[in-house]
Design a protein around this motif. Structure first.
Motif, PDB file in Angstrom:
ATOM      1  N   GLY A 132      11.017   1.391 -10.003  1.00  0.00           N
ATOM      2  CA  GLY A 132      10.942   2.665  -9.312  1.00  0.00           C
ATOM      3  C   GLY A 132       9.514   3.002  -8.982  1.00  0.00           C
ATOM      4  N   GLY A 133       9.376   3.985  -8.138  1.00  0.00           N
ATOM      5  CA  GLY A 133       8.038   4.382  -7.750  1.00  0.00           C
ATOM      6  C   GLY A 133       8.016   5.767  -7.139  1.00  0.00           C
ATOM      7  N   VAL A 134       6.826   6.299  -7.106  1.00  0.00           N
ATOM      8  CA  VAL A 134       6.563   7.574  -6.441  1.00  0.00           C
ATOM      9  C   VAL A 134       5.619   7.248  -5.300  1.00  0.00           C
ATOM     10  CG1 VAL A 134       5.582   9.868  -6.686  1.00  0.00           C
ATOM     11  CG2 VAL A 134       6.823   8.836  -8.593  1.00  0.00           C
ATOM     12  N   TYR A 135       6.022   7.588  -4.084  1.00  0.00           N
ATOM     13  CA  TYR A 135       5.261   7.200  -2.909  1.00  0.00           C
ATOM     14  C   TYR A 135       4.775   8.436  -2.152  1.00  0.00           C
ATOM     15  CZ  TYR A 135       7.715   2.950  -4.041  1.00  0.00           C
ATOM     16  OH  TYR A 135       8.228   1.880  -4.719  1.00  0.00           O
ATOM     17  N   PHE A 136       3.557   8.348  -1.691  1.00  0.00           N
ATOM     18  CA  PHE A 136       2.963   9.401  -0.888  1.00  0.00           C
ATOM     19  C   PHE A 136       2.804   8.849   0.519  1.00  0.00           C
ATOM     20  CE2 PHE A 136       1.589   9.718  -5.260  1.00  0.00           C
ATOM     21  CZ  PHE A 136       2.018  10.993  -5.567  1.00  0.00           C
ATOM     22  N   ALA A 176       1.876   4.853   0.009  1.00  0.00           N
ATOM     23  CA  ALA A 176       1.146   4.266  -1.113  1.00  0.00           C
ATOM     24  C   ALA A 176       1.558   5.014  -2.368  1.00  0.00           C
ATOM     25  CB  ALA A 176      -0.358   4.380  -0.906  1.00  0.00           C
ATOM     26  N   GLY A 177       1.543   4.306  -3.485  1.00  0.00           N
ATOM     27  CA  GLY A 177       1.866   4.964  -4.741  1.00  0.00           C
ATOM     28  C   GLY A 177       2.058   3.982  -5.876  1.00  0.00           C
ATOM     29  N   PRO A 178       2.185   4.518  -7.067  1.00  0.00           N
ATOM     30  CA  PRO A 178       2.401   3.665  -8.237  1.00  0.00           C
ATOM     31  C   PRO A 178       3.866   3.227  -8.357  1.00  0.00           C
ATOM     32  CG  PRO A 178       2.300   5.946  -8.902  1.00  0.00           C
ATOM     33  CD  PRO A 178       2.018   5.922  -7.434  1.00  0.00           C
ATOM     34  N   THR A 179       4.056   2.023  -8.850  1.00  0.00           N
ATOM     35  CA  THR A 179       5.391   1.470  -9.063  1.00  0.00           C
ATOM     36  C   THR A 179       5.454   0.874 -10.459  1.00  0.00           C
ATOM     37  OG1 THR A 179       5.704   0.973  -6.729  1.00  0.00           O
ATOM     38  CG2 THR A 179       7.023  -0.283  -8.264  1.00  0.00           C
ATOM     39  N   PRO A 226      -0.151  -0.628  -8.132  1.00  0.00           N
ATOM     40  CA  PRO A 226      -0.113   0.049  -6.835  1.00  0.00           C
ATOM     41  C   PRO A 226       0.719  -0.713  -5.810  1.00  0.00           C
ATOM     42  CG  PRO A 226      -2.154  -1.141  -7.057  1.00  0.00           C
ATOM     43  CD  PRO A 226      -1.430  -1.298  -8.364  1.00  0.00           C
ATOM     44  N   VAL A 227       1.370   0.043  -4.941  1.00  0.00           N
ATOM     45  CA  VAL A 227       2.137  -0.519  -3.833  1.00  0.00           C
ATOM     46  C   VAL A 227       1.748   0.240  -2.572  1.00  0.00           C
ATOM     47  CG1 VAL A 227       4.448  -0.759  -2.855  1.00  0.00           C
ATOM     48  CG2 VAL A 227       4.066  -1.296  -5.234  1.00  0.00           C
ATOM     49  N   VAL A 228       1.531  -0.491  -1.495  1.00  0.00           N
ATOM     50  CA  VAL A 228       1.273   0.112  -0.189  1.00  0.00           C
ATOM     51  C   VAL A 228       2.324  -0.408   0.777  1.00  0.00           C
ATOM     52  CG1 VAL A 228      -1.199   0.424  -0.556  1.00  0.00           C
ATOM     53  CG2 VAL A 228      -0.362  -1.681   0.479  1.00  0.00           C
ATOM     54  N   GLY A 229       2.533   0.331   1.844  1.00  0.00           N
ATOM     55  CA  GLY A 229       3.538  -0.120   2.783  1.00  0.00           C
ATOM     56  C   GLY A 229       3.561   0.675   4.061  1.00  0.00           C
ATOM     57  N   LEU A 230       4.553   0.339   4.852  1.00  0.00           N
ATOM     58  CA  LEU A 230       4.784   0.964   6.142  1.00  0.00           C
ATOM     59  C   LEU A 230       6.273   1.218   6.247  1.00  0.00           C
ATOM     60  CD1 LEU A 230       3.651   1.698   8.972  1.00  0.00           C
ATOM     61  CD2 LEU A 230       4.193  -0.646   9.647  1.00  0.00           C
ATOM     62  N   THR A 231       6.643   2.406   6.676  1.00  0.00           N
ATOM     63  CA  THR A 231       8.055   2.731   6.795  1.00  0.00           C
ATOM     64  C   THR A 231       8.296   3.519   8.075  1.00  0.00           C
ATOM     65  OG1 THR A 231       9.953   3.700   5.662  1.00  0.00           O
ATOM     66  CG2 THR A 231       7.859   4.823   5.383  1.00  0.00           C
ATOM     67  N   ASN A 232       9.440   3.256   8.683  1.00  0.00           N
ATOM     68  CA  ASN A 232       9.875   4.034   9.832  1.00  0.00           C
ATOM     69  C   ASN A 232      11.392   4.105   9.812  1.00  0.00           C
ATOM     70  OD1 ASN A 232      10.854   1.641  10.981  1.00  0.00           O
ATOM     71  ND2 ASN A 232       9.039   1.327  12.220  1.00  0.00           N
ATOM     72  N   LYS A 233      11.982   4.459  10.930  1.00  0.00           N
ATOM     73  CA  LYS A 233      13.428   4.672  10.976  1.00  0.00           C
ATOM     74  C   LYS A 233      14.232   3.398  10.727  1.00  0.00           C
ATOM     75  CE  LYS A 233      16.675   7.080  13.947  1.00  0.00           C
ATOM     76  NZ  LYS A 233      16.863   7.693  15.249  1.00  0.00           N
ATOM     77  N   ILE A 274       8.437  -1.799   4.749  1.00  0.00           N
ATOM     78  CA  ILE A 274       7.701  -2.939   4.225  1.00  0.00           C
ATOM     79  C   ILE A 274       6.820  -2.440   3.083  1.00  0.00           C
ATOM     80  CG2 ILE A 274       6.004  -4.728   4.749  1.00  0.00           C
ATOM     81  CD1 ILE A 274       6.849  -4.411   7.703  1.00  0.00           C
ATOM     82  N   GLN A 275       6.875  -3.113   1.937  1.00  0.00           N
ATOM     83  CA  GLN A 275       6.038  -2.754   0.793  1.00  0.00           C
ATOM     84  C   GLN A 275       5.431  -4.025   0.209  1.00  0.00           C
ATOM     85  OE1 GLN A 275       8.400  -0.690  -2.078  1.00  0.00           O
ATOM     86  NE2 GLN A 275       8.685   1.093  -0.789  1.00  0.00           N
ATOM     87  N   ILE A 276       4.184  -3.917  -0.205  1.00  0.00           N
ATOM     88  CA  ILE A 276       3.528  -5.011  -0.903  1.00  0.00           C
ATOM     89  C   ILE A 276       2.647  -4.408  -1.988  1.00  0.00           C
ATOM     90  CG2 ILE A 276       1.607  -5.171   0.722  1.00  0.00           C
ATOM     91  CD1 ILE A 276       1.833  -8.287   0.200  1.00  0.00           C
ATOM     92  N   GLY A 277       2.629  -5.049  -3.148  1.00  0.00           N
ATOM     93  CA  GLY A 277       1.864  -4.495  -4.258  1.00  0.00           C
ATOM     94  C   GLY A 277       1.445  -5.550  -5.256  1.00  0.00           C
ATOM     95  N   TYR A 278       0.672  -5.097  -6.219  1.00  0.00           N
ATOM     96  CA  TYR A 278       0.185  -5.943  -7.302  1.00  0.00           C
ATOM     97  C   TYR A 278       0.672  -5.329  -8.602  1.00  0.00           C
ATOM     98  CZ  TYR A 278      -3.006  -8.515 -10.309  1.00  0.00           C
ATOM     99  OH  TYR A 278      -3.534  -9.317 -11.286  1.00  0.00           O
TER     100      TYR A 278
END
Length: 172
Positions: free
Chosen positions: A66-70, A78-81, A101-108, A112-116
């Motif tokens: 799970g994660g919280v994304y801003f 971006a947010g912690p996972t 951390p996880v960063v990504g791009l989202t739309n309708k 896409i998410q990628i993290g370490y």
């Protein structure tokens, strides 16, 4: 005292309505390739900015992440996972928790998410620490506006590659 109770009950009711009014149940089924090949069943809870999913690789292991994304108006997130694994086929070290951390791009249509993800006690091999997720939302049939969302997701973490077909079903 009676008035204070009513105020608290009203606040609780409004918060519950907001959380459940804009959230989705997540149901899915798929297959896990790699370290523990087998069928995967998914159950989860998702809303904008918060995700909690449990994947059960049949007769092998549980993955709870799970994660919280801003997010921004451009769709960047971006947010912690956190990613927990319980492998009940292993004799020792059956439970592990990693985060990062996880960063990504989202739309309708696409997410896409990628993290370490690591426990950060030592420097991990990059191939064991990379988390990547690609989710494609199936478009609504022409002329119809659906409340639920059907998706196909590919998820990679620690040598395992999952493909899941899922349904996000709204509470209301």
């Amino acid at each position: 005292m009676h008035r204070a109770f009513l105020q608290r009950a009203l606040v609780f009711y409004l918060l519950t309505l907001i959380v459940f009014g804009f959230a989705y149940f997540n149901f899915g089924v798929g297959y896990n390739y790699g370290n523990s090949p087998n069928w995967v069943l998914r159950l989860g809870y998702e809303e904008s900015g918060f995700t909690l999913n449990a994947d059960w690789t049949v007769n092998k292991l549980w993955n709870i992440y799970g994660g919280v994304y801003f997010g921004s108006d451009l769709g960047l997130i971006a947010g912690p996972t956190i990613y927990a694994t319980y492998d009940y086929s292993a004799s020792e070290n059956a439970f592990s928790v990693v985060y990062g951390p996880v960063v990504g791009l989202t739309n309708k249509q696409l997410s896409i998410q990628i993290g370490y993800l690591s426990d950060f006690r030592s420097i991990a091999d990059i191939s064991d620490a990379v988390f990547a997720s690609l989710r494609f939302y199936i478009p609504d049939p022409p002329g119809m506006r659906m409340k639920d969302k059907l998706y196909v997701e590919a998820l990679y973490y620690k040598g395992s590659f999952k493909i899941v077909v899922g349904l996000l079903e709204p509470y209301f």
